[in-house]
Design a protein around this motif. Structure first.
Motif, PDB file in Angstrom:
ATOM      1  N   VAL A  53       0.835  -1.199   0.000  1.00 24.62           N
ATOM      2  CA  VAL A  53       0.000   0.000   0.000  1.00 24.62           C
ATOM      3  C   VAL A  53       0.876   1.258   0.000  1.00 24.62           C
ATOM      4  CG1 VAL A  53      -1.652   1.330   1.398  1.00 24.62           C
ATOM      5  CG2 VAL A  53      -2.006  -1.122   1.039  1.00 24.62           C
ATOM      6  N   VAL A  54       1.937   1.246   0.797  1.00 26.96           N
ATOM      7  CA  VAL A  54       2.856   2.391   0.848  1.00 26.96           C
ATOM      8  C   VAL A  54       3.527   2.590  -0.509  1.00 26.96           C
ATOM      9  CG1 VAL A  54       5.067   3.184   1.800  1.00 26.96           C
ATOM     10  CG2 VAL A  54       3.259   2.379   3.333  1.00 26.96           C
ATOM     11  N   LEU A  55       4.069   1.520  -1.088  1.00 26.06           N
ATOM     12  CA  LEU A  55       4.727   1.642  -2.391  1.00 26.06           C
ATOM     13  C   LEU A  55       3.746   2.124  -3.457  1.00 26.06           C
ATOM     14  CD1 LEU A  55       7.053  -1.492  -2.493  1.00 26.06           C
ATOM     15  CD2 LEU A  55       7.662   0.874  -1.943  1.00 26.06           C
ATOM     16  N   GLY A 107       2.230   6.729  -7.061  1.00 20.78           N
ATOM     17  CA  GLY A 107       1.339   7.771  -7.580  1.00 20.78           C
ATOM     18  C   GLY A 107       1.860   9.173  -7.334  1.00 20.78           C
ATOM     19  N   GLN A 108       2.541   9.368  -6.240  1.00 21.86           N
ATOM     20  CA  GLN A 108       3.154  10.668  -5.904  1.00 21.86           C
ATOM     21  C   GLN A 108       4.481  10.336  -5.241  1.00 21.86           C
ATOM     22  OE1 GLN A 108       0.675  13.408  -3.780  1.00 21.86           O
ATOM     23  NE2 GLN A 108       2.383  14.673  -3.183  1.00 21.86           N
ATOM     24  N   PRO A 109       5.584  10.391  -5.967  1.00 16.98           N
ATOM     25  CA  PRO A 109       6.851   9.834  -5.516  1.00 16.98           C
ATOM     26  C   PRO A 109       7.419  10.357  -4.205  1.00 16.98           C
ATOM     27  CG  PRO A 109       6.971  10.432  -7.831  1.00 16.98           C
ATOM     28  CD  PRO A 109       5.678  10.945  -7.306  1.00 16.98           C
ATOM     29  N   LEU A 137      10.583  13.318   4.665  1.00 20.25           N
ATOM     30  CA  LEU A 137      10.059  13.055   3.334  1.00 20.25           C
ATOM     31  C   LEU A 137      10.319  11.601   2.993  1.00 20.25           C
ATOM     32  CD1 LEU A 137      11.308  16.222   1.447  1.00 20.25           C
ATOM     33  CD2 LEU A 137       9.002  15.776   2.317  1.00 20.25           C
ATOM     34  N   VAL A 138       9.341  10.966   2.397  1.00 19.75           N
ATOM     35  CA  VAL A 138       9.441   9.563   1.996  1.00 19.75           C
ATOM     36  C   VAL A 138       9.382   9.520   0.484  1.00 19.75           C
ATOM     37  CG1 VAL A 138       8.420   7.277   2.223  1.00 19.75           C
ATOM     38  CG2 VAL A 138       8.198   8.915   4.099  1.00 19.75           C
ATOM     39  N   SER A 139      10.333   8.818  -0.138  1.00 20.62           N
ATOM     40  CA  SER A 139      10.315   8.687  -1.595  1.00 20.62           C
ATOM     41  C   SER A 139      10.633   7.248  -1.978  1.00 20.62           C
ATOM     42  CB  SER A 139      11.315   9.653  -2.245  1.00 20.62           C
ATOM     43  OG  SER A 139      12.620   9.410  -1.779  1.00 20.62           O
ATOM     44  N   ILE A 140      10.059   6.832  -3.080  1.00 16.05           N
ATOM     45  CA  ILE A 140      10.266   5.477  -3.580  1.00 16.05           C
ATOM     46  C   ILE A 140      11.592   5.430  -4.347  1.00 16.05           C
ATOM     47  CG2 ILE A 140       8.973   5.868  -5.710  1.00 16.05           C
ATOM     48  CD1 ILE A 140       7.833   2.993  -5.360  1.00 16.05           C
ATOM     49  N   GLU A 142      14.465   0.528  -7.020  1.00 17.76           N
ATOM     50  CA  GLU A 142      14.167  -0.850  -6.618  1.00 17.76           C
ATOM     51  C   GLU A 142      12.738  -0.954  -6.108  1.00 17.76           C
ATOM     52  OE1 GLU A 142      14.253  -4.912  -5.789  1.00 17.76           O
ATOM     53  OE2 GLU A 142      15.377  -3.669  -7.187  1.00 17.76           O
ATOM     54  N   GLY A 143      12.268   0.068  -5.397  1.00 20.16           N
ATOM     55  CA  GLY A 143      10.883   0.090  -4.938  1.00 20.16           C
ATOM     56  C   GLY A 143       9.914   0.112  -6.102  1.00 20.16           C
ATOM     57  N   ARG A 144      10.236   0.900  -7.126  1.00 23.97           N
ATOM     58  CA  ARG A 144       9.395   0.931  -8.334  1.00 23.97           C
ATOM     59  C   ARG A 144       9.389  -0.427  -9.031  1.00 23.97           C
ATOM     60  NH1 ARG A 144      11.060   6.185  -8.548  1.00 23.97           N
ATOM     61  NH2 ARG A 144       9.326   7.631  -8.739  1.00 23.97           N
ATOM     62  N   ARG A 145      10.568  -1.032  -9.119  1.00 23.87           N
ATOM     63  CA  ARG A 145      10.661  -2.336  -9.773  1.00 23.87           C
ATOM     64  C   ARG A 145       9.838  -3.369  -9.019  1.00 23.87           C
ATOM     65  NH1 ARG A 145      12.051  -6.981  -9.314  1.00 23.87           N
ATOM     66  NH2 ARG A 145      12.989  -6.736  -7.275  1.00 23.87           N
ATOM     67  N   ARG A 146      10.000  -3.432  -7.700  1.00 24.94           N
ATOM     68  CA  ARG A 146       9.272  -4.425  -6.898  1.00 24.94           C
ATOM     69  C   ARG A 146       7.767  -4.157  -6.949  1.00 24.94           C
ATOM     70  NH1 ARG A 146      10.863  -6.728  -1.517  1.00 24.94           N
ATOM     71  NH2 ARG A 146      12.950  -6.301  -2.290  1.00 24.94           N
ATOM     72  N   HIS A 147       7.374  -2.892  -6.818  1.00 22.92           N
ATOM     73  CA  HIS A 147       5.959  -2.550  -6.903  1.00 22.92           C
ATOM     74  C   HIS A 147       5.384  -2.987  -8.242  1.00 22.92           C
ATOM     75  CE1 HIS A 147       2.645   0.158  -8.099  1.00 22.92           C
ATOM     76  NE2 HIS A 147       2.213  -0.114  -6.879  1.00 22.92           N
ATOM     77  N   GLY A 148       6.091  -2.679  -9.322  1.00 25.78           N
ATOM     78  CA  GLY A 148       5.613  -3.046 -10.661  1.00 25.78           C
ATOM     79  C   GLY A 148       5.472  -4.549 -10.840  1.00 25.78           C
ATOM     80  N   ALA A 149       6.440  -5.307 -10.321  1.00 26.58           N
ATOM     81  CA  ALA A 149       6.378  -6.770 -10.434  1.00 26.58           C
ATOM     82  C   ALA A 149       5.188  -7.322  -9.653  1.00 26.58           C
ATOM     83  CB  ALA A 149       7.681  -7.386  -9.937  1.00 26.58           C
ATOM     84  N   VAL A 150       4.989  -6.814  -8.446  1.00 27.11           N
ATOM     85  CA  VAL A 150       3.868  -7.278  -7.623  1.00 27.11           C
ATOM     86  C   VAL A 150       2.553  -6.897  -8.273  1.00 27.11           C
ATOM     87  CG1 VAL A 150       2.713  -6.993  -5.390  1.00 27.11           C
ATOM     88  CG2 VAL A 150       5.192  -7.295  -5.476  1.00 27.11           C
TER      89      VAL A 150
END
Length: 145
Positions: A38-40, A45-47, A91-94, A97-105
């Motif tokens: 959910v966080v990723l 949506g808003q990096p 500040l929290v940013s993806i 690797e977070g984008r890659r894992r999110h996309g795969a999931v």
């Protein structure tokens, strides 16, 4: 039919439970919790968001997500930095690797959803997805009516 229908929650809740249950093995295979996903997803949506804004956006208590953020940061899926405008805020940013894992999931989850969606006629499927997107976009306005 007499014009009555089931409540939306009565129809959506069992569907949501089934969809969440179907996601669990996918999330485990990618070493993510549901809250982590959910966080990723929110960061995709808003990096960049503050921790407080992120918690509010996903409907979690600020203190509740700290452990989730710690795990995601330790796995290299997000980064936290001090907010230059407010040194008390983070500040929290993806990360990439977070984008890659999110996309795969997300891709694997949506492949599973295709089995359910394929039971609908193509026009009904498109109408459902379009309608759900409209309703989700309207959620923030519900309290303003």
């Amino acid at each position: 039919m007499d014009g009555r229908r089931r409540d939306l929650a009565a129809m959506i809740a069992p569907l949501q439970r089934a969809l969440v249950a179907a996601e669990q093995p996918v999330l485990r295979a990618h070493s993510l919790s549901m809250w982590g996903y959910v966080v990723l997803d929110a960061l995709e949506g808003q990096p960049v968001r503050t921790q407080a804004a992120l918690a509010e956006f996903i409907g979690a208590d600020k203190s509740r997500i700290i452990g989730v953020l710690d795990e995601l940061e330790a796995d290299g899926l997000l980064e936290r930095t001090r907010d230059p405008a407010d040194r008390r805020a983070r500040l929290v940013s993806i990360t990439e690797e977070g984008r890659r894992r999110h996309g795969a999931v997300q891709a694997e989850i949506q492949r599973g959803e295709e089995r359910l969606l394929s039971r609908l006629a193509p026009a009904d499927r498109e109408a459902l997805l379009r309608s759900l997107a409209v309703l989700v976009d309207e959620l923030p306005k519900l309290g303003q009516d």
